[in-house]
Design a protein around this motif. Structure first.
Motif, PDB file in Angstrom:
ATOM      1  N   UNK A 184       0.616  -1.028   0.287  1.00 15.02           N
ATOM      2  CA  UNK A 184       0.049  -0.033   0.402  1.00 15.02           C
ATOM      3  C   UNK A 184       0.638   1.465   0.248  1.00 15.02           C
ATOM      4  N   UNK A 185       0.407   2.308  -0.940  1.00  9.70           N
ATOM      5  CA  UNK A 185       1.135   3.187  -0.635  1.00  9.70           C
ATOM      6  C   UNK A 185       0.832   4.422   0.051  1.00  9.70           C
ATOM      7  N   UNK A 186       1.960   4.797   0.130  1.00  8.12           N
ATOM      8  CA  UNK A 186       1.275   6.610   1.288  1.00  8.12           C
ATOM      9  C   UNK A 186       0.187   7.107   0.918  1.00  8.12           C
ATOM     10  N   UNK A 187      -0.669   6.961   1.468  1.00  7.00           N
ATOM     11  CA  UNK A 187      -2.385   8.436   1.270  1.00  7.00           C
ATOM     12  C   UNK A 187      -0.988   9.272   1.364  1.00  7.00           C
ATOM     13  N   UNK A 188      -1.916  10.046   0.094  1.00  8.12           N
ATOM     14  CA  UNK A 188      -2.020  11.734   0.026  1.00  8.12           C
ATOM     15  C   UNK A 188      -1.948  12.272   1.651  1.00  8.12           C
ATOM     16  N   UNK A 189      -3.397  12.813   2.031  1.00  3.40           N
ATOM     17  CA  UNK A 189      -3.101  13.480   3.279  1.00  3.40           C
ATOM     18  C   UNK A 189      -4.375  13.599   3.600  1.00  3.40           C
ATOM     19  N   UNK A 225       5.100   9.832  -1.150  1.00  5.72           N
ATOM     20  CA  UNK A 225       4.204   9.684  -1.600  1.00  5.72           C
ATOM     21  C   UNK A 225       3.404   8.167  -2.743  1.00  5.72           C
ATOM     22  N   UNK A 226       5.032   7.581  -3.430  1.00  3.55           N
ATOM     23  CA  UNK A 226       4.999   6.432  -3.585  1.00  3.55           C
ATOM     24  C   UNK A 226       6.287   5.075  -3.577  1.00  3.55           C
ATOM     25  N   UNK A 227       6.494   5.551  -1.972  1.00  7.46           N
ATOM     26  CA  UNK A 227       7.286   5.132  -1.125  1.00  7.46           C
ATOM     27  C   UNK A 227       5.803   3.288   0.015  1.00  7.46           C
ATOM     28  N   UNK A 228       5.864   2.729   0.001  1.00  2.61           N
ATOM     29  CA  UNK A 228       4.963   1.911   0.542  1.00  2.61           C
ATOM     30  C   UNK A 228       5.419   2.520   2.606  1.00  2.61           C
ATOM     31  N   UNK A 229       3.921   2.608   2.684  1.00  2.00           N
ATOM     32  CA  UNK A 229       3.609   2.535   4.241  1.00  2.00           C
ATOM     33  C   UNK A 229       4.091   2.323   5.018  1.00  2.00           C
ATOM     34  N   UNK A 230       3.909   0.955   4.665  1.00  2.00           N
ATOM     35  CA  UNK A 230       4.516  -0.646   5.782  1.00  2.00           C
ATOM     36  C   UNK A 230       6.281  -0.014   5.652  1.00  2.00           C
ATOM     37  N   UNK A 243      14.900  -1.927   1.486  1.00  2.00           N
ATOM     38  CA  UNK A 243      13.875  -0.947   1.821  1.00  2.00           C
ATOM     39  C   UNK A 243      14.342   0.686   2.152  1.00  2.00           C
ATOM     40  N   UNK A 244      16.292   0.182   3.275  1.00  2.00           N
ATOM     41  CA  UNK A 244      16.548   1.902   2.526  1.00  2.00           C
ATOM     42  C   UNK A 244      16.862   2.957   1.164  1.00  2.00           C
ATOM     43  N   UNK A 245      17.392   1.546   0.367  1.00  2.00           N
ATOM     44  CA  UNK A 245      17.353   2.313  -1.149  1.00  2.00           C
ATOM     45  C   UNK A 245      16.148   2.763  -2.036  1.00  2.00           C
ATOM     46  N   UNK A 246      14.584   2.014  -1.367  1.00  2.00           N
ATOM     47  CA  UNK A 246      12.783   2.122  -1.900  1.00  2.00           C
ATOM     48  C   UNK A 246      13.440   3.179  -1.619  1.00  2.00           C
ATOM     49  N   UNK A 257       8.192   6.296  14.251  1.00  2.00           N
ATOM     50  CA  UNK A 257       8.172   5.738  14.102  1.00  2.00           C
ATOM     51  C   UNK A 257       8.622   4.995  15.620  1.00  2.00           C
ATOM     52  N   UNK A 258       9.881   5.551  14.776  1.00  2.00           N
ATOM     53  CA  UNK A 258      11.392   4.591  15.446  1.00  2.00           C
ATOM     54  C   UNK A 258      12.285   5.649  16.615  1.00  2.00           C
TER      55      UNK A 258
END
Length: 437
Positions: free
Chosen positions: A91-96, A235-240, A252-255, A323-324
């Motif tokens: 799932x991609x990041x929701x815009x707003x 917004x193109x990076x997966x939310x998880x 994941x870091x490269x993504x 989150x971290x």
């Protein structure tokens, strides 16, 4: 990375490196998605092959790496063919994700903003009230324009660059007249959605820093625009992945780092985006010592605008919960950044930034020599150590009801001084908008 002969170059491929120097070309960017036959022709005239990054390419030339497998995004197969299994969907990041204005937090913020607009006990407070009243509707217009623009970009439609530019110009003028007003609007007009609020914060702090070192006119305007738009690619990076609390894997870091290329891909398709804005966005994660990405540029290779954008982006991110890790307070963030001078950030720029943001900007939690605890609601531009403070806890650390304000610069309060700046969560005051009670 894949080596491709220039004869086989196609529109949609992301050229990461040619086999000759980038200085041989007239391109504004070094590494981009080919969007015209003229660009293909330039490569064919100057070199024999190029390195193509399939993960950043578009359409049928795009290759997604997921869980160790590669998935080429090709056109739909014929109905008679056997389709390959679909790759896992992330799932991609929701815009707003806007919150309703009617919730309790928004009501508290509105009440506090009204309180600030009604202050009339000094010329400083009158000036703040006037600027808040003037700037509030213009700030709302910019938020709406930015929301529409991000949505348009994600849908590959034309964005309203004019409205964004006008909003940045309004903010620049407001900072020149009364910086505290815009800082309060940043706090009290939040959408409570990280990407959106971070973009507004970065733009405002960049305008402040640019003006502080003497930038004016178009260069300052483009700097503010870059701050608003530099992370649209997230917004193109997966939310998880963005929400992950454990260390990221190398993949994941490269993504996450690919959001720079994604931002440029989304914005390069837009007309009227200045080249200087795109260059700042392309380099805002580069660092002074060459430790940044994507190209490990260093020193003068970065350009001052990109170095400012990286410094401000880091500072604003430290002030937010992640989150971290928990958010840092203003002085904690400055101390962390200051440790990076001579390394990730140049000493001269770091010194200018510290002078720009000041000792106690609006929103800083303080403990006074009287034992009382309060929040800075207005800076003193002449005597920066004596701000105007809204008292929240008395000397016994008991809650103070109502709005009680003291100006440390007034003769009646000369004996009272700032004892120390507090972390944002001191005395449990960070569990809500503590200055809005």
């Amino acid at each position: 990375m894949e080596i491709v002969a220039v004869a086989d170059l196609k529109i949609g491929m992301f050229v990461a490196e040619p086999d000759c120097a980038w200085t041989e070309f007239s391109f504004a960017l070094q590494g981009f998605v080919i969007s015209s036959p003229e660009q293909v022709e330039q490569f064919q005239q100057k070199c024999r092959f190029v390195y193509v990054d399939r993960s950043r390419s578009l359409n049928e030339f795009h290759l997604v790496k997921d869980y160790g497998r590669d998935y080429a995004l090709r056109p739909p197969v014929d109905s008679g063919a056997v389709a390959e299994p679909e790759p896992p969907v992330r799932r991609r990041q929701p815009l707003f994700e806007m919150q309703a204005d009617s919730d309790k937090r928004q009501q508290r913020r509105r009440r506090f903003l009204t309180f600030l607009q009604r202050q009339n006990d000094s010329e400083h407070s009158l000036a703040l009230a006037r600027e808040l009243s003037y700037m509030e509707p213009r700030f709302d217009d910019l938020q709406n324009a930015l929301q529409r623009s991000f949505q348009a970009v994600s849908l590959e439609r034309s964005m309203d660059v004019g409205s964004v530019r006008e909003g940045v110009r309004d903010m620049s003028g407001s900072l020149r007249r009364n910086p505290d007003a815009l800082m309060w609007l940043l706090r009290l007009k939040r959408m409570d959605q990280y990407s959106f609020d971070h973009a507004m914060d970065v733009s405002v702090y960049l305008l402040m820093l640019g003006a502080h070192i003497g930038w004016r006119g178009l260069p300052l305007l483009e700097l503010g625009m870059a701050g608003l738009l530099q992370d649209v690619g997230k917004t193109q990076v997966p939310v998880d992945i963005l929400a992950k609390t454990e260390p990221l894997t190398p993949e994941e870091r490269e993504l996450v780092r690919s959001h720079v290329a994604s931002s440029l891909e989304l914005l390069c398709s837009q007309s009227h985006i200045p080249e200087n804005v795109l260059l700042t966005i392309a380099r805002h994660h580069e660092r002074w010592d060459g430790s940044g990405y994507p190209r490990q540029l260093k020193l003068d290779e970065l350009g001052l605008a990109a170095e400012m954008a990286g410094l401000v982006d880091s500072f604003c991110a430290m002030l937010k919960n992640k989150p971290y890790r928990s958010a840092l307070g203003h002085q904690e963030a400055l101390e962390e950044l200051y440790k990076l001078r001579d390394h990730q950030f140049s000493p001269g720029l770091m010194e200018q930034f510290v002078q720009c943001v000041g000792l106690y900007p609006v929103g800083t939690l303080l403990e006074l020599s009287s034992g009382e605890v309060g929040i800075v609601i207005q800076q003193n531009r002449v005597r920066r150590s004596r701000p105007r403070v809204l008292i929240m806890l008395d000397a016994d650390k008991q809650e103070v009801r109502g709005y009680r304000v003291i100006d440390l610069n007034e003769p009646a309060h000369q004996a009272c001084k700032v004892a120390r700046a507090l972390p944002h969560d001191a005395y449990g005051l960070a569990s809500h908008d503590y200055y809005l009670g």
